[in-house]
Write an enzyme that holds these catalytic residues in place. Structure first.
Site, PDB file in Angstrom:
ATOM      1  N   LYS A 115      26.920 -13.044-100.537  1.00  0.00           N
ATOM      2  CA  LYS A 115      27.480 -12.534-101.800  1.00  0.00           C
ATOM      3  C   LYS A 115      26.477 -12.595-102.942  1.00  0.00           C
ATOM      4  O   LYS A 115      26.583 -11.817-103.881  1.00  0.00           O
ATOM      5  CB  LYS A 115      28.769 -13.287-102.166  1.00  0.00           C
ATOM      6  N   LYS A 217      31.834  -7.200 -91.038  1.00  0.00           N
ATOM      7  CA  LYS A 217      33.263  -7.539 -90.980  1.00  0.00           C
ATOM      8  C   LYS A 217      34.071  -6.610 -91.888  1.00  0.00           C
ATOM      9  O   LYS A 217      33.563  -6.121 -92.900  1.00  0.00           O
ATOM     10  CB  LYS A 217      33.498  -9.017 -91.315  1.00  0.00           C
ATOM     11  N   LYS A 220      37.556  -6.484 -98.051  1.00  0.00           N
ATOM     12  CA  LYS A 220      38.167  -5.824 -99.221  1.00  0.00           C
ATOM     13  C   LYS A 220      37.101  -5.186-100.094  1.00  0.00           C
ATOM     14  O   LYS A 220      37.359  -4.213-100.777  1.00  0.00           O
ATOM     15  CB  LYS A 220      38.873  -6.858-100.095  1.00  0.00           C
TER      16      LYS A 220
HETATM   17  N1  AQP Z   1      37.492  -9.113 -91.150  1.00  0.00           N
HETATM   18  C1  AQP Z   1      38.227 -10.205 -91.010  1.00  0.00           C
HETATM   19  N2  AQP Z   1      38.657 -10.574 -89.769  1.00  0.00           N
HETATM   20  C2  AQP Z   1      39.422 -11.691 -89.599  1.00  0.00           C
HETATM   21  N3  AQP Z   1      39.826 -12.468 -90.629  1.00  0.00           N
HETATM   22  C3  AQP Z   1      39.417 -12.128 -91.870  1.00  0.00           C
HETATM   23  N4  AQP Z   1      39.644 -12.666 -93.085  1.00  0.00           N
HETATM   24  C4  AQP Z   1      39.013 -11.936 -94.037  1.00  0.00           C
HETATM   25  N5  AQP Z   1      38.381 -10.901 -93.472  1.00  0.00           N
HETATM   26  C5  AQP Z   1      38.610 -10.984 -92.130  1.00  0.00           C
HETATM   27  C6  AQP Z   1      40.456 -13.858 -93.292  1.00  0.00           C
HETATM   28  O1  AQP Z   1      41.440 -13.556 -94.257  1.00  0.00           O
HETATM   29  C7  AQP Z   1      41.737 -14.743 -94.991  1.00  0.00           C
HETATM   30  C8  AQP Z   1      41.745 -14.432 -96.440  1.00  0.00           C
HETATM   31  O2  AQP Z   1      40.482 -13.947 -96.842  1.00  0.00           O
HETATM   32  P1  AQP Z   1      40.084 -13.972 -98.358  1.00  0.00           P
HETATM   33  O3  AQP Z   1      40.628 -12.814 -99.036  1.00  0.00           O
HETATM   34  O4  AQP Z   1      40.449 -15.234 -98.977  1.00  0.00           O
HETATM   35  O5  AQP Z   1      38.528 -13.949 -98.341  1.00  0.00           O
HETATM   36  P2  AQP Z   1      37.470 -13.092 -97.627  1.00  0.00           P
HETATM   37  O6  AQP Z   1      37.189 -13.676 -96.295  1.00  0.00           O
HETATM   38  O7  AQP Z   1      36.326 -13.085 -98.568  1.00  0.00           O
HETATM   39  O8  AQP Z   1      38.119 -11.633 -97.456  1.00  0.00           O
HETATM   40  P3  AQP Z   1      37.402 -10.265 -97.618  1.00  0.00           P
HETATM   41  O9  AQP Z   1      38.337  -9.206 -97.279  1.00  0.00           O
HETATM   42  O10 AQP Z   1      36.105 -10.246 -96.904  1.00  0.00           O
HETATM   43  O11 AQP Z   1      37.168 -10.193 -99.173  1.00  0.00           O
HETATM   44  P4  AQP Z   1      35.878  -9.905 -99.965  1.00  0.00           P
HETATM   45  O12 AQP Z   1      35.458  -8.536 -99.569  1.00  0.00           O
HETATM   46  O13 AQP Z   1      36.346 -10.017-101.382  1.00  0.00           O
HETATM   47  O14 AQP Z   1      34.890 -10.936 -99.590  1.00  0.00           O
HETATM   48  C9  AQP Z   1      40.688 -15.785 -94.598  1.00  0.00           C
HETATM   49  O15 AQP Z   1      41.282 -16.696 -93.676  1.00  0.00           O
HETATM   50  C10 AQP Z   1      39.634 -14.993 -93.910  1.00  0.00           C
HETATM   51  O16 AQP Z   1      38.975 -15.741 -92.906  1.00  0.00           O
END
Ligand code: AQP
Length: 354
Positions: A115, A217, A220
Site C-alpha cells: 500500500k 487478489k 475493493k
Molecule cells: N480477495 C480476497 N480473497 C479472500 N479474502 C479476502 N479478503 C479481502 N480480500 C480478499 C478478506 O476480507 C476481509 C475484510 O477485508 P478488509 O476490507 O478489511 O481489508 P482488505 O483485505 O484490505 O480488503 P480489500 O478488498 O483488499 O480492500 P482494499 O482494496 O481497500 O485493500 C478480511 O478478512 C480479508 O482477509
C-alpha cells in the site's frame, strides 16, 4: 493448564463495495462460526482512514458493511455487530500496543509495503501502525479465533507477537494483579494475559483473485470494476463480469494437479467450489474436460443464486438506516462493556493511575 474461553472476532473495513473475496474469505465464515461460538463482528472504520483520510460518505459505507453482515446471515442479537470508532478502547489499547510493538515489525508487513509502494515516507503513520490497531481490535475482547482471508495471515502472526511480548514484558505485573492464565505456547508454559489468537483461514477460496488477472487478489481498491464481483451487483453485472473474466484457451483439467500454472482457471474453480460448498476436486469431477464456454454459465447461475438474496436483503436493510444505526449502537454498548473490563485490567497491569 487452562485455556482462554473460545471467542471469535473479525472486522471488515468500510472502504468501498464489498466483493466476492470479502464474502468467501471472511463473511461466509463469520456466518458459519456463529452456530457454535460467541462472535463479535466489527465494521473497522478507524482502519478505513489509514490509507485514505477523507471519504465521501464513511457513515453510508459503515452502514452498508453492517447491512452485508446481517443480510449474509449474522444474528446481531445473539452475537455482537458494531462499528469500531464507537468503542474507544480499541484506540486506547492500540496505543499501548504501539509501545509494545517494534517499528521493524510493522515495516516488514507485506500489506504496508504494497500500500505504501515507493512512497513509504509519505504515507500516514496510521497505515504503518494498522496491524497494531488490528491486534487491539481482537485482544481488547481477548478473542481467541479470527476468521480472515489468506491476505491477513501475516497481520495475525504479528498480533500473536504483540500478545506474547506484552505477556512477557508485563509478566510480573500480570501475576501480582492476580490476572492471566497459565497456558502453553508451543511447548512452553506461559502465564498470559492475552491469548495467542488462532487464524481461521481455509476452504477452497482463501484468497479470491481478480477476474482480470489471476496473480492479483480481488480488491475493493482495484481501479477496474470488472476485476471483482460486488455484493451489490445485479444479475446483469454478475453475468457480464463472469463472461468477461480472463481465462486460458484450454479445457478444464480433470484433477486439481492440472490447475497448476493456470491461475485464472484455478481462481474460477475455487470460486465455484466455495460458492457450492464443494472441494475443487469435486468441481473438476463435474466439469473436467469441458471448455470455459460451458463452465462460465454454470458459475453465473451459481453466483446469482447465492448472491441475489443477499443483495436483495442488503437493499431492504439500507432503506431503513435508523434500524441499522440502532443495531450498531446496541452492539457498541455490549462490546464496550467487555472492552472496558479488559482496559481497566490493562491500565492496572501497565501502571496507569485510575
Ligand atoms: N480477495 C480476497 N480473497 C479472500 N479474502 C479476502 N479478503 C479481502 N480480500 C480478499 C478478506 O476480507 C476481509 C475484510 O477485508 P478488509 O476490507 O478489511 O481489508 P482488505 O483485505 O484490505 O480488503 P480489500 O478488498 O483488499 O480492500 P482494499 O482494496 O481497500 O485493500 C478480511 O478478512 C480479508 O482477509
Amino acid at each position: 493448564m487452562s485455556e482462554f474461553k473460545k471467542l471469535v472476532f473479525s472486522g471488515v473495513q468500510p472502504t468501498g463495495n464489498l466483493h466476492l473475496g470479502n464474502y468467501l474469505g471472511a463473511i461466509r465464515k463469520f456466518v458459519a462460526l456463529q452456530e457454535d461460538s460467541d462472535c463479535i463482528y466489527c465494521v473497522v472504520d478507524l482502519h478505513a482512514i489509514t490509507a485514505q483520510l477523507v471519504h465521501e460518505d464513511l457513515r453510508a459505507q459503515t452502514r452498508s458493511i453492517a447491512a452485508a453482515f446481517i443480510a449474509a446471515g449474522i444474528d446481531p442479537v445473539k452475537h455482537i455487530v458494531f462499528n469500531q470508532s464507537a468503542v474507544p478502547q480499541h484506540a486506547e489499547l492500540a496505543w499501548v500496543f504501539n509501545c509494545v510493538a517494534r517499528i521493524g515489525w510493522m515495516e516488514r508487513m507485506t500489506q504496508f509495503k504494497d500500500k505504501s509502494g515507493k512512497n513509504a515516507e509519505q504515507v500516514s503513520l496510521g497505515l504503518l501502525a494498522y496491524p497494531s490497531l488490528m491486534a487491539a481490535d481482537i485482544l481488547v475482547y481477548r478473542a481467541t479465533h479470527v476468521p480472515v482471508g489468506d491476505d491477513q495471515k501475516q497481520h495475525l502472526e504479528l498480533a500473536r507477537d504483540i500478545a506474547q511480548k506484552f505477556n512477557i514484558d508485563f509478566g510480573g505485573q500480570i501475576k501480582s494483579a492476580g490476572l492471566g492464565l497459565d497456558i502453553v505456547v508451543g511447548e512452553e508454559p506461559v502465564h498470559a494475559y492475552f491469548p495467542m489468537v488462532e487464524p481461521l483461514i481455509g476452504g477452497p477460496a482463501p484468497r479470491v483473485m481478480s477476474l482480470k488477472d489471476g496473480s492479483k487478489k480481488m480488491s475493493k481498491s482495484d481501479p477496474s470494476d470488472l476485476s471483482r464481483i460486488n455484493l451489490m451487483d445485479d444479475v446483469d453485472a454478475i453475468s457480464k463480469k463472469i463472461r468477461k473474466a480472463k481465462t486460458d484457451p484450454d479445457a478444464l483439467p480433470r484433477e486439481t494437479e492440472g490447475l497448476k500454472g493456470r491461475p485464472e482457471a484455478e481462481n474460477l474453480v475455487g470460486i465455484f467450489a466455495a460458492l457450492a460448498d464443494k472441494s475443487k476436486a469435486e468441481v473438476l469431477q463435474e466439469f473436467g474436460g469441458q471448455q470455459f464456454s460451458a463452465f462460465k454459465p454454470a458459475l453465473i447461475d451459481l453466483a446469482v443464486n447465492v448472491l441475489a438474496p443477499i443483495n436483495l436483503e442488503m437493499r431492504r436493510l439500507l432503506d431503513d438506516t435508523n434500524h441499522i444505526d440502532a443495531i450498531l449502537r446496541d452492539g457498541s454498548e455490549r462490546a464496550g462493556v467487555i472492552a472496558e473490563k479488559t482496559m481497566n485490567e490493562v491500565r492496572d497491569i501497565v501502571g496507569f493511575l485510575r
